[in-house]
Structures are given as structure tokens and as C-alpha cells.
Design a protein around this motif. Structure first.
Motif: not given
Length: 287
Positions: A18-20, A25-28, A65-68
Motif C-alpha cells: 500500500s505504501q508503494r 498514485y500521488k505521482f500519477a 484523487g490526491w486529496l482522497l
């Protein structure tokens, strides 16, 4: 010889997958926001306001998505944004990116990255919903690649913009795909590399036992629980939540378990010579 010490912290099992995924996901999402804002600026320069609105909508979707994900709602973030981005990509391709004889459609290329990203999430937590999203992305990619269909009321991007956009989007989509493939490659090869490191760690004496006290209701220490730790020479202390799954996958648990039992017996032998410790028990978890 390993160093034995008392430790009052409980053993923590971290979800490294999940951490990876969170980092990826944040980068995307940041990449999608940057790309969308870039095109919004280009379309604004050319006074294509409907396209500006579409790109700002994409920016807001990625930002949501970033906020979630920042609030710790990983699964909700993945499902909401994957579904939203899939719908947006199909709608954009049919409304604005209708191909002609000279300029192909390119916006659907991002569907491959979306499918790949869905697969990375599927490796973390298998679900039929994720499989459905991946299948929808691939199906939409094939359909948009093999047809020139556009909506009857489509507002196709002018050719003087699309002529350069096909190259920009082609390069960006390919770059994002390469990043996703690299992430999967790291995920697949990581356990093998860690398994080799674990074998060497036992041989080099990098494994350590920490002892967590076990007490009764009156606060009297009755014994301890042995907790295995790995003191890596470069990475520092590696969490059991990271190296235990790798050891299980590589069949190294008998090696680690044998070392733990041997160290536990050696410790009990030392305790037996100490009047203050000879009555204590030592608990060991064995896989």
C-alpha cells in the motif's frame, strides 16, 4: 553475535504494498494535473474554451484523487479516480479527439496506463471490480484504436493543434507506461533480491532479537516475547512486515525460525544463571 535488548514497542506489520502504491498514485495524480493544466493553457491560448473546461475538469478529478489518498482513503481514491478517468478518456476521445485521414487519435493511449495502474493495484488487493476496470480500459482502447467514430455533436480539436498534440501525448503516454512497467518490475524482483539479502543477513549476524516484557495484572514481569528484527548495514532497521513476507515466499522461514529458536535457547541459558531472571519465560512465534 546479535545484540539482545528490551523493547516495549509492539511488532508492527506494515502494508508495504500500500505504501508503494500510495507513492505511485500521488505521482500519477500530480502528473495528470500537470498535463491537464498544460493543455488547458494551450487551449486557452487558442481560445478553445470548451477544451479548457474539459482539461480543468480533468485537473479537478485528479486533485480529488490526491486529496482522497492524502486523507488515507486509498481504496476510495482508486475506485473513484479510475472510474472517472476512464469515463473522461472515452468522452474526450469521442468528443474532441476524432481522427481524420491525416492525424490519428491519441488521447486513448492513456487508457493503457490506466489499465496498467489498475493492475498494480490488483497486485496489492485482488478484486473483481479492479478486474472490471482493467477490462473496460483495454476494451475501450481497442475500440477507439480500431474505429474513427466520434459523437454526432463532436467538436474536434483543430488540426493545427492536433498536429503537435499527437507527438506530445504520444511521448507522455509512453513515458507513463514505462514508469508503470518499471514499478511492476521492481515489485516482482524485490522479493528475490530481499531473499538473497536475508540469507546473507543470517550468516553475517545482522538479525537481532528484541524482548518485549510480558506482565500480569499487578505489573509483575513474568517473561518476555522474542521479536525478530533485521539491522541492515545500509537501510537501518528493516520492519518484519517487509522481510517476513519475502522470507515466506522464498521458503526461508525454517532458516529464520531455526536462528530464532537457537538464540532464544541461548538467552534462556544465560537467564538461568541470573537469580533475577531464571524464573522468566520466553515466548517465541514460530511459522
Amino acid at each position: 553475535m546479535s545484540q539482545n535488548s528490551w523493547n516495549s514497542e509492539p511488532e508492527v506489520q506494515d502494508d508495504k504494498h500500500s505504501q508503494r502504491l500510495i507513492v505511485c498514485y500521488k505521482f500519477a495524480t500530480l502528473a495528470i494535473m500537470a498535463i491537464a493544466l498544460f493543455w488547458a493553457a494551450i487551449f486557452g491560448w487558442w481560445q478553445q474554451w470548451s477544451l479548457v473546461v474539459a482539461e480543468l475538469l480533468l485537473t479537478g478529478m485528479a486533485g480529488l484523487g490526491w486529496l482522497l489518498i492524502a486523507s488515507g482513503r486509498l481504496n476510495s481514491a482508486l475506485l473513484v479516480t479510475q472510474s472517472g478517468l476512464l469515463t473522461f478518456a472515452i468522452g474526450f476521445a469521442l468528443m474532441f479527439d476524432v481522427p481524420n485521414a491525416d492525424i490519428p487519435r491519441v488521447s486513448h493511449l492513456y487508457l493503457l496506463f490506466l489499465a496498467l495502474f489498475g493492475y498494480i493495484n490488483y497486485l496489492r488487493r485482488k478484486s473483481t471490480i479492479q478486474i472490471a476496470i482493467i477490462a473496460a480500459c483495454l476494451g475501450a482502447f481497442v475500440a477507439l484504436s480500431c474505429t474513427t467514430y466520434g459523437l454526432p455533436f463532436a467538436q474536434t480539436i483543430p488540426d493545427h493543434i492536433r498536429s503537435s498534440g499527437v507527438w506530445v501525448n504520444g511521448v507522455l503516454a509512453t513515458t507513463m507506461m514505462c514508469g508503470g512497467i518499471y514499478a511492476i518490475q521492481r515489485e516482482i524482483t524485490r522479493p528475490k533480491g530481499m531473499a538473497l539479502e536475508l540469507r546473507n543477513a543470517v550468516r553475517r549476524g545482522e538479525m537481532e532479537l528484541y524482548f518485549q516484557p510480558q506482565i500480569d495484572l499487578t505489573g509483575t514481569v513474568l517473561g518476555a516475547e522474542a521479536l525478530l528484527r533485521w539491522q541492515h548495514p545500509k537501510r537501518g532497521q528493516v520492519s518484519p512486515g517487509e522481510f517476513i513476507p519475502a522470507a515466506e515466499a522464498a521458503g526461508l522461514m525454517p532458516l529464520l525460525g531455526g536462528w530464532v529458536i537457537q538464540e532464544a535457547c541461548r538467552t534462556l541459558a544465560l537467564w538461568s544463571d541470573d537469580p533475577a531472571l531464571r524464573t522468566l519465560t520466553l515466548a517465541v512465534n514460530v511459522s
